[in-house]
Structures are given as C-alpha cells and as structure tokens.
Design a protein around this motif. Structure first.
Motif, short mmCIF file in Angstrom:
data_model
loop_
_atom_site.label_atom_id
_atom_site.label_comp_id
_atom_site.label_asym_id
_atom_site.label_seq_id
_atom_site.Cartn_x
_atom_site.Cartn_y
_atom_site.Cartn_z
N ALA A 44 0.82 -1.21 0.00
CA ALA A 44 0.00 0.00 0.00
C ALA A 44 0.85 1.26 0.00
CB ALA A 44 -0.93 -0.01 1.21
N ALA A 45 2.01 1.20 0.65
CA ALA A 45 2.88 2.37 0.75
C ALA A 45 3.87 2.47 -0.40
CB ALA A 45 3.64 2.35 2.07
N HIS A 46 3.93 1.43 -1.24
CA HIS A 46 4.87 1.37 -2.37
C HIS A 46 6.31 1.49 -1.90
CE1 HIS A 46 1.48 1.68 -5.15
NE2 HIS A 46 1.06 2.73 -4.46
N VAL A 47 6.63 0.69 -0.88
CA VAL A 47 8.00 0.64 -0.38
C VAL A 47 8.39 -0.82 -0.20
CG1 VAL A 47 7.83 2.86 0.82
CG2 VAL A 47 7.29 0.75 2.05
N SER A 48 9.67 -1.05 -0.07
CA SER A 48 10.15 -2.39 0.21
C SER A 48 10.09 -2.64 1.72
CB SER A 48 11.60 -2.55 -0.26
OG SER A 48 12.45 -1.70 0.50
N LYS A 49 10.17 -3.91 2.10
CA LYS A 49 10.21 -4.22 3.53
C LYS A 49 11.44 -3.60 4.19
CE LYS A 49 7.52 -8.44 4.22
NZ LYS A 49 7.54 -9.83 4.72
N ARG A 50 12.52 -3.58 3.45
CA ARG A 50 13.75 -3.00 4.00
C ARG A 50 13.53 -1.52 4.32
NH1 ARG A 50 19.77 -2.90 1.10
NH2 ARG A 50 20.80 -1.70 2.74
N THR A 51 12.86 -0.80 3.42
CA THR A 51 12.58 0.62 3.67
C THR A 51 11.65 0.79 4.86
OG1 THR A 51 12.88 1.18 1.33
CG2 THR A 51 11.59 2.72 2.67
N LEU A 52 10.62 -0.07 4.92
CA LEU A 52 9.67 0.03 6.03
C LEU A 52 10.39 -0.15 7.36
CD1 LEU A 52 6.11 -1.48 6.18
CD2 LEU A 52 7.61 -1.57 8.14
N TYR A 53 11.24 -1.19 7.43
CA TYR A 53 11.93 -1.46 8.70
C TYR A 53 13.06 -0.47 8.97
CZ TYR A 53 9.32 -5.76 9.37
OH TYR A 53 8.31 -6.66 9.60
N THR A 54 13.47 0.28 7.96
CA THR A 54 14.44 1.35 8.19
C THR A 54 13.79 2.47 8.98
OG1 THR A 54 15.69 0.87 6.17
CG2 THR A 54 15.88 3.09 7.07
N HIS A 55 12.53 2.74 8.67
CA HIS A 55 11.80 3.82 9.35
C HIS A 55 11.12 3.37 10.63
CE1 HIS A 55 12.33 6.85 6.19
NE2 HIS A 55 12.14 5.87 5.31
N PHE A 56 10.70 2.11 10.66
CA PHE A 56 9.99 1.57 11.83
C PHE A 56 10.56 0.20 12.13
CE2 PHE A 56 7.11 4.36 9.51
CZ PHE A 56 6.79 5.29 10.50
N ALA A 57 11.21 0.09 13.29
CA ALA A 57 11.93 -1.14 13.61
C ALA A 57 11.02 -2.35 13.75
CB ALA A 57 12.73 -0.96 14.89
N SER A 58 9.74 -2.12 14.05
CA SER A 58 8.80 -3.21 14.24
C SER A 58 7.39 -2.71 13.96
CB SER A 58 8.88 -3.76 15.67
OG SER A 58 8.43 -2.79 16.60
N LYS A 59 6.47 -3.62 13.89
CA LYS A 59 5.07 -3.22 13.71
C LYS A 59 4.59 -2.44 14.93
CE LYS A 59 0.44 -4.99 12.65
NZ LYS A 59 -0.40 -6.20 12.43
N ASP A 60 5.04 -2.81 16.11
CA ASP A 60 4.67 -2.08 17.31
C ASP A 60 5.08 -0.61 17.21
OD1 ASP A 60 3.57 -4.29 18.47
OD2 ASP A 60 5.29 -4.74 19.76
N ASP A 61 6.28 -0.36 16.68
CA ASP A 61 6.75 1.02 16.50
C ASP A 61 5.86 1.77 15.52
OD1 ASP A 61 8.83 0.63 18.24
OD2 ASP A 61 10.33 0.27 16.69
N LEU A 62 5.43 1.09 14.47
CA LEU A 62 4.56 1.72 13.48
C LEU A 62 3.21 2.04 14.08
CD1 LEU A 62 3.91 2.68 10.66
CD2 LEU A 62 3.49 0.31 9.98
N VAL A 63 2.65 1.12 14.85
CA VAL A 63 1.35 1.36 15.49
C VAL A 63 1.46 2.53 16.46
CG1 VAL A 63 -0.41 0.40 17.01
CG2 VAL A 63 0.61 -1.04 15.24
N HIS A 64 2.56 2.59 17.19
CA HIS A 64 2.77 3.68 18.15
C HIS A 64 2.84 5.02 17.40
CE1 HIS A 64 4.57 6.02 21.42
NE2 HIS A 64 4.23 5.04 22.24
N ALA A 65 3.55 5.05 16.29
CA ALA A 65 3.67 6.29 15.51
C ALA A 65 2.33 6.68 14.90
CB ALA A 65 4.72 6.10 14.42
N TYR A 66 1.60 5.70 14.44
CA TYR A 66 0.27 5.94 13.86
C TYR A 66 -0.66 6.61 14.88
CZ TYR A 66 -4.55 4.08 13.69
OH TYR A 66 -5.92 3.90 13.81
N LEU A 67 -0.68 6.08 16.11
CA LEU A 67 -1.53 6.66 17.14
C LEU A 67 -1.03 8.04 17.56
CD1 LEU A 67 -2.18 3.53 19.39
CD2 LEU A 67 -3.84 4.66 17.90
#
Length: 209
Positions: A44-67
């Motif tokens: 959905a974000a048009h990024v690689s997994k490597r890019t995603l994990y570069t910005h957010f170390a885990s899904k928990d970090d992403l959920v925290h940032a989202y909230l």
C-alpha cells in the motif's frame, strides 16, 4: 499472452515515512491493527520491507507512531485557567459532533480504544499510549468543565469521557453514528445539571452544593 503478474513497483526517495504512515492509517482504520500485515503495508505504501523497517523497527513502533500522529487532531481543545473559553458548554458538546459518514466501510469508533483492545497487555507501549491519551482526554474535558462553572469539574469530565467512549463503542457495534446523537443529548443534560446555580437557603442566601 503471458499470465505472469508484473512485480509491484516500489517508489524510492523522499517521503517514504509519510507514505508508510498514510498507508498504516488507512489500513488500521479500515481493518484494525492485528488484521493488517507488514506485507500489505509495504504494498500500500509502495515501499520495500527494507525501507519500512528502516523507518519503523517493528510493527509495534509503526502502530505507536500511527496513534501518536492522531492525538492532537482528536483531543478536545487545550484550555488554560487564565484564558476564558468563548463557549465552554459548546466545547464540551463538540466531542459528540461526529462527522457524517463519507464511505460505506464499517465504523471503527475510537482508534485508541481499539488499540487498547487489540493490544491488551497494560505494560505494552501501545496500550500505555492509549491509556495516556484517554487520561489526557479526560483532563482536558475537566479543564473545560471548570471554565463552564461546573461545581465538580472532575466528576463532569469523567462522566463525559465515559459517555464518549460508550458511544464510540456502540457506534462501532451497530455501524451507525446515531449513538453520538443520543450521547450528545445526555451530555447536554449532565452539563446543565453540573453548572446549575446553587440552591438557596431558607434565608435567601445561596448555599454551596
């Protein structure tokens, strides 16, 4: 003609973090945190997994940032004791003025309540963020209630917060914003009772409630 599915194109460069957060907001809102996978987010974000994990170390970090990015837009307006509110009663009722539905998708209610349910561990950072948001939500309502002249602003703030959370949960259960309308009516009665003038004593002087 080949039946081979072309690979998903990944967009590189600046803005990847914003695209990930935007995709996370859309997907978490539509289907919840636990039902959303990291592979779906990268697509959905048009990024690689490597890019995603570069910005957010885990899904928990992403959920925290989202909230975290949602907080300022969802909290009641900040009120300070030395600054008078133009219309504190209206500000208190405004939390129940929900926008009309703009899509056919299911209502998701309050994202912080949802996160607390989906991440039930009270020691988890996401759950703690949700609890901190709810505490701040009530604190701000209490401050506005004080400006409105409530005799017990802490009690009114807690009542309105509880009423809001119940209406949000009910709206999600029934997939309808009608609960917010009914909650607003109840809130108006609670506010008016809380700020009503103190009763007079037999001698004609006002007494405190």
């Amino acid at each position: 003609m080949s039946d081979e599915v072309p690979p998903v194109r990944r967009r590189r460069g600046r803005g990847a973090r914003e695209r990930i957060l935007k995709a996370a907001t859309e997907l978490f809102t539509a289907q919840g945190v636990n039902a959303t996978g990291m592979e779906q987010l990268t697509t959905a974000a048009h990024v690689s997994k490597r890019t995603l994990y570069t910005h957010f170390a885990s899904k928990d970090d992403l959920v925290h940032a989202y909230l975290s990015q949602l907080q300022d837009g969802l909290l009641p307006a900040e009120t300070f004791a030395e600054e008078a509110c133009a219309d504190p009663r209206r500000q208190l009722l405004a939390i129940f003025d929900w926008d009309p539905r703009t899509s056919d998708g299911p209502l998701r209610g309050c994202p912080f309540l949802n996160a607390a349910v989906e991440v039930p561990d009270p020691d988890h950072p996401v759950h703690q963020l949700a609890a901190a948001y709810k505490t701040e939500f009530t604190r701000r309502l209490t401050a506005i209630a004080q400006q409105a002249g409530a005799r017990n602003p802490e009690e009114l703030g807690e009542q309105l917060a509880l009423l809001y959370d119940g209406a949000a949960a009910r709206s999600m259960a029934f997939n309808h914003i009608g609960a917010g309308v009914h909650a607003r009516t109840i809130a108006a009665k609670l506010i008016d009772e809380a700020v009503a003038a103190a009763p007079e004593s037999p001698t004609g002087t006002a007494t405190t409630a």
